[in-house]
Motif scaffolding. Structure first.
Motif, PDB file in Angstrom:
ATOM      1  N   ALA A 170      46.762  31.287  42.850  1.00 14.50           N
ATOM      2  CA  ALA A 170      45.811  30.485  42.081  1.00 14.50           C
ATOM      3  C   ALA A 170      44.652  30.042  42.967  1.00 14.50           C
ATOM      4  O   ALA A 170      43.487  30.091  42.560  1.00 14.50           O
ATOM      5  N   PHE A 171      44.961  29.610  44.171  1.00 20.70           N
ATOM      6  CA  PHE A 171      43.897  29.236  45.102  1.00 20.70           C
ATOM      7  C   PHE A 171      43.080  30.457  45.501  1.00 20.70           C
ATOM      8  O   PHE A 171      41.841  30.408  45.515  1.00 20.70           O
ATOM      9  N   LEU A 172      43.742  31.553  45.853  1.00 18.09           N
ATOM     10  CA  LEU A 172      43.025  32.741  46.304  1.00 18.09           C
ATOM     11  C   LEU A 172      42.031  33.220  45.260  1.00 18.09           C
ATOM     12  O   LEU A 172      40.908  33.632  45.589  1.00 18.09           O
ATOM     13  N   LYS A 173      42.407  33.158  43.995  1.00 18.53           N
ATOM     14  CA  LYS A 173      41.503  33.589  42.929  1.00 18.53           C
ATOM     15  C   LYS A 173      40.295  32.665  42.796  1.00 18.53           C
ATOM     16  O   LYS A 173      39.257  33.075  42.258  1.00 18.53           O
ATOM     17  N   SER A 174      40.414  31.436  43.275  1.00 23.88           N
ATOM     18  CA  SER A 174      39.323  30.473  43.116  1.00 23.88           C
ATOM     19  C   SER A 174      38.227  30.634  44.162  1.00 23.88           C
ATOM     20  O   SER A 174      37.128  30.097  44.003  1.00 23.88           O
ATOM     21  N   VAL A 175      38.502  31.357  45.242  1.00 18.41           N
ATOM     22  CA  VAL A 175      37.574  31.398  46.373  1.00 18.41           C
ATOM     23  C   VAL A 175      36.371  32.272  46.045  1.00 18.41           C
ATOM     24  O   VAL A 175      36.506  33.422  45.614  1.00 18.41           O
ATOM     25  N   ILE A 176      35.193  31.737  46.261  1.00 13.85           N
ATOM     26  CA  ILE A 176      33.959  32.441  45.959  1.00 13.85           C
ATOM     27  C   ILE A 176      33.688  33.512  47.020  1.00 13.85           C
ATOM     28  O   ILE A 176      34.087  33.381  48.180  1.00 13.85           O
ATOM     29  N   ARG A 177      33.040  34.588  46.609  1.00 16.42           N
ATOM     30  CA  ARG A 177      32.699  35.674  47.533  1.00 16.42           C
ATOM     31  C   ARG A 177      31.309  35.443  48.139  1.00 16.42           C
ATOM     32  O   ARG A 177      30.548  34.593  47.691  1.00 16.42           O
ATOM     33  N   GLN A 178      30.981  36.235  49.142  1.00 14.96           N
ATOM     34  CA  GLN A 178      29.747  35.996  49.891  1.00 14.96           C
ATOM     35  C   GLN A 178      28.478  36.246  49.071  1.00 14.96           C
ATOM     36  O   GLN A 178      27.398  35.821  49.472  1.00 14.96           O
ATOM     37  N   ASP A 179      28.586  36.922  47.923  1.00 16.78           N
ATOM     38  CA  ASP A 179      27.417  37.084  47.058  1.00 16.78           C
ATOM     39  C   ASP A 179      27.245  35.912  46.104  1.00 16.78           C
ATOM     40  O   ASP A 179      26.376  35.927  45.232  1.00 16.78           O
ATOM     41  N   GLY A 180      28.084  34.876  46.279  1.00 15.11           N
ATOM     42  CA  GLY A 180      27.978  33.680  45.468  1.00 15.11           C
ATOM     43  C   GLY A 180      28.661  33.775  44.129  1.00 15.11           C
ATOM     44  O   GLY A 180      28.500  32.879  43.286  1.00 15.11           O
ATOM     45  N   LYS A 181      29.470  34.800  43.923  1.00 17.66           N
ATOM     46  CA  LYS A 181      30.137  35.013  42.635  1.00 17.66           C
ATOM     47  C   LYS A 181      31.650  34.869  42.789  1.00 17.66           C
ATOM     48  O   LYS A 181      32.210  35.118  43.864  1.00 17.66           O
ATOM     49  N   PRO A 182      32.341  34.496  41.708  1.00 15.40           N
ATOM     50  CA  PRO A 182      33.804  34.518  41.733  1.00 15.40           C
ATOM     51  C   PRO A 182      34.294  35.962  41.787  1.00 15.40           C
ATOM     52  O   PRO A 182      33.544  36.900  41.456  1.00 15.40           O
ATOM     53  N   TYR A 183      35.545  36.145  42.184  1.00 15.52           N
ATOM     54  CA  TYR A 183      36.032  37.513  42.397  1.00 15.52           C
ATOM     55  C   TYR A 183      35.991  38.347  41.119  1.00 15.52           C
ATOM     56  O   TYR A 183      35.860  39.580  41.164  1.00 15.52           O
ATOM     57  N   THR A 184      36.054  37.702  39.959  1.00 14.52           N
ATOM     58  CA  THR A 184      36.073  38.436  38.691  1.00 14.52           C
ATOM     59  C   THR A 184      34.741  39.122  38.392  1.00 14.52           C
ATOM     60  O   THR A 184      34.700  40.124  37.661  1.00 14.52           O
ATOM     61  N   THR A 185      33.638  38.607  38.937  1.00 16.62           N
ATOM     62  CA  THR A 185      32.320  39.186  38.650  1.00 16.62           C
ATOM     63  C   THR A 185      31.554  39.581  39.909  1.00 16.62           C
ATOM     64  O   THR A 185      30.426  40.055  39.813  1.00 16.62           O
ATOM     65  N   SER A 186      32.156  39.413  41.074  1.00 19.57           N
ATOM     66  CA  SER A 186      31.461  39.691  42.328  1.00 19.57           C
ATOM     67  C   SER A 186      31.216  41.181  42.517  1.00 19.57           C
ATOM     68  O   SER A 186      32.089  42.024  42.254  1.00 19.57           O
ATOM     69  N   SER A 187      30.036  41.514  43.024  1.00 21.93           N
ATOM     70  CA  SER A 187      29.729  42.905  43.360  1.00 21.93           C
ATOM     71  C   SER A 187      30.503  43.374  44.580  1.00 21.93           C
ATOM     72  O   SER A 187      30.554  44.575  44.870  1.00 21.93           O
ATOM     73  N   LEU A 188      31.101  42.440  45.307  1.00 17.77           N
ATOM     74  CA  LEU A 188      31.886  42.786  46.494  1.00 17.77           C
ATOM     75  C   LEU A 188      33.326  43.127  46.152  1.00 17.77           C
ATOM     76  O   LEU A 188      34.111  43.477  47.038  1.00 17.77           O
ATOM     77  N   CYS A 189      33.672  43.026  44.886  1.00 12.38           N
ATOM     78  CA  CYS A 189      35.032  43.326  44.442  1.00 12.38           C
ATOM     79  C   CYS A 189      35.018  44.550  43.534  1.00 12.38           C
ATOM     80  O   CYS A 189      34.052  44.793  42.799  1.00 12.38           O
ATOM     81  N   SER A 190      36.109  45.303  43.582  1.00 12.13           N
ATOM     82  CA  SER A 190      36.208  46.552  42.823  1.00 12.13           C
ATOM     83  C   SER A 190      36.867  46.373  41.473  1.00 12.13           C
ATOM     84  O   SER A 190      36.850  47.290  40.646  1.00 12.13           O
ATOM     85  N   GLY A 191      37.447  45.193  41.245  1.00  7.89           N
ATOM     86  CA  GLY A 191      38.213  45.000  40.020  1.00  7.89           C
ATOM     87  C   GLY A 191      39.668  45.369  40.171  1.00  7.89           C
ATOM     88  O   GLY A 191      40.469  45.195  39.250  1.00  7.89           O
ATOM     89  N   ASP A 192      40.035  45.859  41.350  1.00  6.58           N
ATOM     90  CA  ASP A 192      41.426  46.212  41.632  1.00  6.58           C
ATOM     91  C   ASP A 192      42.153  44.986  42.168  1.00  6.58           C
ATOM     92  O   ASP A 192      41.553  44.147  42.850  1.00  6.58           O
ATOM     93  N   PRO A 193      43.465  44.850  41.868  1.00  9.21           N
ATOM     94  CA  PRO A 193      44.209  43.702  42.399  1.00  9.21           C
ATOM     95  C   PRO A 193      44.169  43.591  43.919  1.00  9.21           C
ATOM     96  O   PRO A 193      44.331  42.499  44.472  1.00  9.21           O
ATOM     97  N   SER A 194      43.926  44.699  44.601  1.00 15.68           N
ATOM     98  CA  SER A 194      43.864  44.656  46.066  1.00 15.68           C
ATOM     99  C   SER A 194      42.680  43.834  46.560  1.00 15.68           C
ATOM    100  O   SER A 194      42.608  43.502  47.753  1.00 15.68           O
ATOM    101  N   ASP A 195      41.746  43.483  45.666  1.00 22.36           N
ATOM    102  CA  ASP A 195      40.677  42.552  46.050  1.00 22.36           C
ATOM    103  C   ASP A 195      41.260  41.229  46.517  1.00 22.36           C
ATOM    104  O   ASP A 195      40.588  40.463  47.218  1.00 22.36           O
ATOM    105  N   LEU A 196      42.491  40.954  46.108  1.00 19.80           N
ATOM    106  CA  LEU A 196      43.152  39.695  46.455  1.00 19.80           C
ATOM    107  C   LEU A 196      44.151  39.869  47.599  1.00 19.80           C
ATOM    108  O   LEU A 196      45.039  39.055  47.788  1.00 19.80           O
ATOM    109  N   SER A 197      43.972  40.942  48.378  1.00 18.01           N
ATOM    110  CA  SER A 197      44.698  41.060  49.646  1.00 18.01           C
ATOM    111  C   SER A 197      43.955  40.226  50.683  1.00 18.01           C
ATOM    112  O   SER A 197      42.739  40.031  50.595  1.00 18.01           O
ATOM    113  N   LEU A 198      44.672  39.736  51.675  1.00 15.49           N
ATOM    114  CA  LEU A 198      44.038  38.901  52.686  1.00 15.49           C
ATOM    115  C   LEU A 198      43.009  39.673  53.499  1.00 15.49           C
ATOM    116  O   LEU A 198      41.980  39.118  53.905  1.00 15.49           O
TER     117      LEU A 198
END
Length: 634
Positions: free
Chosen positions: A328-356
């Motif tokens: 729950a905390f990991l999903k809350s952390v904002i990415r460096q493009d200023g977006k949450p992981y659900t809409t960030s351009s730095l994320c692929s949409g794969d669950p592995s985006d939430l690997s450390l």
């Protein structure tokens, strides 16, 4: 020599305000011979005031009493998952909560389930107010008298804010009482609004009359204003979001408290004396923080030579066990493009985006500064915090680090920021947002200043960069698809910023309570609270035996599978348990060993009950103490 702010306290100053009876209300008068001989000089008043410091400005605590730490208090929130059954809220009325112990208050900012109801510190403050008013004429100048009355009022306010946060309605004592003042001693509760209005009245005096500088690491107007912004943000939002509930709901009070929180924060901001000028590793890992940064408004110093030590760094050293941060905390952390992981351009949409590994490389750099960017076995969730230790520790091998007392056991000496400018900025911007008058300039002065925090050499070497500034115009209903529908989008993002900036500090459980969001701790409703990061046991790596920073100490992640009960949760919620043969299928969100949800909890858990014996003691004297609302028939 360092100014040992919290610990060099004269026994005489403590004696004058001390309590000598187990019963909270049946105490002898405090006019002891020492008291009569005291209050002759301004130095006497200063000495007496220092008796409060060890209770109010505790830093990391002393020895094993780590009230402000990653393993006490913070472990009771929606951010953390432990092995076994999750810690529960109180479900029964205790025998007694009233205490005269001067050490009982030290943990009650964080130990929400069973705090103590302590009035001894309020009595101390009332004694100080009385003695200044009745014995110090002709001794203190008008300026000095007003200053020291402001100091006494500050400490009185501090205790009342703690009590109100935990118990709601509490009795308010205007002055020092004697043993014959039974009607006042045994008065029933006053409403929390009445009490907090009294606190606001005293706090205004504090902001008007306390000195702006009374010495290094000594209480001053700006330190007081920072705490006042914290107190009234809590009460303002509590009143707003508990409308129609057991406690709170006074919307007019909410507005005046939030506006006062804003004003108090602006006292600090407008001083120009403070800044976000150092990496987090400096703020929390320095052996001598005084003068090193403009961010801490006050520093609690620790000295090995004076046997003034703590244990918090040892719980950041990668080998000591932790209850780790959850999904729950990991999903809350904002990415460096200023977006949450659900809409960030730095994320692929794969669950592995939430690997450390991926989070460490793409998240706001405060994530990497506070949390190991590889799984660590010593954490229940494999997510290991290292916020309260310096970078050098994580460059050493386990063996070498084990030879350093500052990283082990109860011999840690890194200094603690008592309260810091980052929190003031967060308090200010949240209060303004709740009042509905926020601008882009406000965001630039607060959120974006925090996002521009300097990075240390380690972060830079990893290729990390500061998160893009927040643009107020971009924050709308679709900015985060996982936002709670009942929370304004801008306020949601301010809360996200607070969650990361202050992770493992004092505030998360208090935030949930004031926002009326304890349901985030419902593990059945929020299964992400019972998982860790995305892992691939066949292909990933983990720091073996808790090694920190040494490549040769890394071991295959599959070593964790020694226990055949190891479990991961697939993206669709399916649980897979290791059976000794299915290594390749152990890909998913890690689950702590034998994890089970906490018991049900209820609206009454936003406040704590008083003890059954406490109520009986009032009845024995012919008075009534009302039970906390919601707890009457438990």
């Amino acid at each position: 020599m360092k100014n040992k702010l919290l610990l060099a306290i004269c026994s005489l100053a403590l004696c004058i305000g001390a309590s000598s009876c187990d019963d909270l209300l049946d105490r002898p008068q405090k006019n002891t011979p020492d008291d009569n001989a005291f209050w002759k000089t301004e130095s006497d008043v200063r000495l007496y005031s220092h008796g409060f410091y060890r209770n109010y400005f505790i830093g990391y605590g002393v020895g094993w009493s780590a009230s402000y730490s990653p393993f006490r208090g913070y472990g009771f929130s929606d951010d953390v998952a432990s092995t076994g059954t999750q810690s529960n809220f109180s479900s029964t009325v205790p025998t007694s909560v009233m205490s005269t112990s001067e050490t009982a208050v030290g943990t009650y900012d964080t130990q929400f389930s069973c705090p103590s109801m302590v009035f001894s510190w309020i009595r101390k403050a009332n004694i100080m107010i009385d003695r200044i008013n009745t014995r110090m004429d002709g001794v203190l100048t008008t300026e000095a008298k007003n200053h020291w009355l402001a100091v006494a009022k500050f400490f009185k306010c501090f205790s009342y804010c703690r009590l109100v946060q935990h118990y709601g309605d509490v009795p308010y004592f205007e002055k020092e009482l004697g043993t014959t003042d039974l009607d006042e001693l045994y008065k029933d509760r006053d409403s929390r609004v009445y009490v907090m209005d009294k606190v606001m009245e005293m706090s205004k005096d504090v902001l008007a009359n306390m000195r702006t500088n009374d010495g290094t690491n000594i209480l001053n107007r700006y330190v007081a204003a920072a705490f006042i912004s914290r107190w009234f943000l809590f009460e303002g939002t509590f009143q707003k979001y508990h409308n129609g509930q057991l406690q709170g709901g006074d919307l007019e009070a909410a507005k005046r408290y939030l506006d006062f929180a804003r004003q108090a924060a602006e006292v600090v901001i407008n001083s120009g004396a403070y800044d976000i000028d150092q990496p987090l590793s400096v703020i929390f890992g320095s052996q001598d923080l005084t003068g090193k940064s403009k961010e801490p408004l006050m520093v609690h110093q620790f000295l090995d030579a004076e046997a003034v030590r703590h244990c918090v760094a040892s719980y950041s050293n990668s080998t000591e066990s932790q209850s780790g941060l959850n999904l729950a905390f990991l999903k809350s952390v904002i990415r460096q493009d200023g977006k949450p992981y659900t809409t960030s351009s730095l994320c692929s949409g794969d669950p592995s985006d939430l690997s450390l590994e991926k989070m460490g490389a793409t998240c706001d750099p405060r994530f990497e500064a506070s949390i190991a960017d590889v799984p660590v076995k010593s954490s229940s969730t494999l997510v290991y915090q290292h916020k309260f230790i310096d970078r050098k520790a994580w460059e050493l091998s386990d063996k070498d680090r084990g030879q350093e007392p500052i990283y082990q056991s109860v011999t840690n000496t890194n200094d603690a920021p008592v309260i810091r400018y980052a929190e003031v900025l967060l308090n200010w911007i949240e209060a303004k947002a709740e009042l509905g008058n926020i601008t882009q300039d406000d965001i630039d002065k607060s959120i974006n200043k925090l996002r521009a925090r300097p990075l240390d050499a380690t972060a830079i070497a990893k290729g990390l960069k500061n998160t893009e500034p927040m643009k107020l115009a971009d924050i709308n209903a679709s900015f985060d698809p996982e936002r709670d529908a009942d929370v304004d989008p801008v306020i949601w993002e301010i809360r996200r910023e607070r969650r990361l900036e202050m992770v493992f500090e004092h505030s998360r459980i208090l935030d949930l309570r004031r926002w009326h969001k304890l349901d985030y701790m419902d593990n059945k409703k929020h299964p992400d609270t019972m998982c860790g990061p995305w892992v691939d046991f066949a292909n990933g790596v983990v720091k073996g035996e808790g090694a920190a920073g040494a490549a040769d100490a890394n071991a295959a992640l599959s070593t964790i599978l020694k226990a055949e009960s190891t479990t991961v949760m697939k993206a669709d919620g399916t649980l897979v348990v290791y059976d000794g043969k299915n290594d390749a299928d152990m890909v998913g969100f890690y689950r702590p060993t034998n994890i089970k949800p906490r018991n049900d909890f209820y609206e009454r858990n936003y406040v704590s009950p008083v003890g059954s014996q406490d109520i009986s003691k009032y009845l024995d004297k012919g008075y009534k103490l009302t039970q906390t609302k919601g707890w009457e028939n438990i």
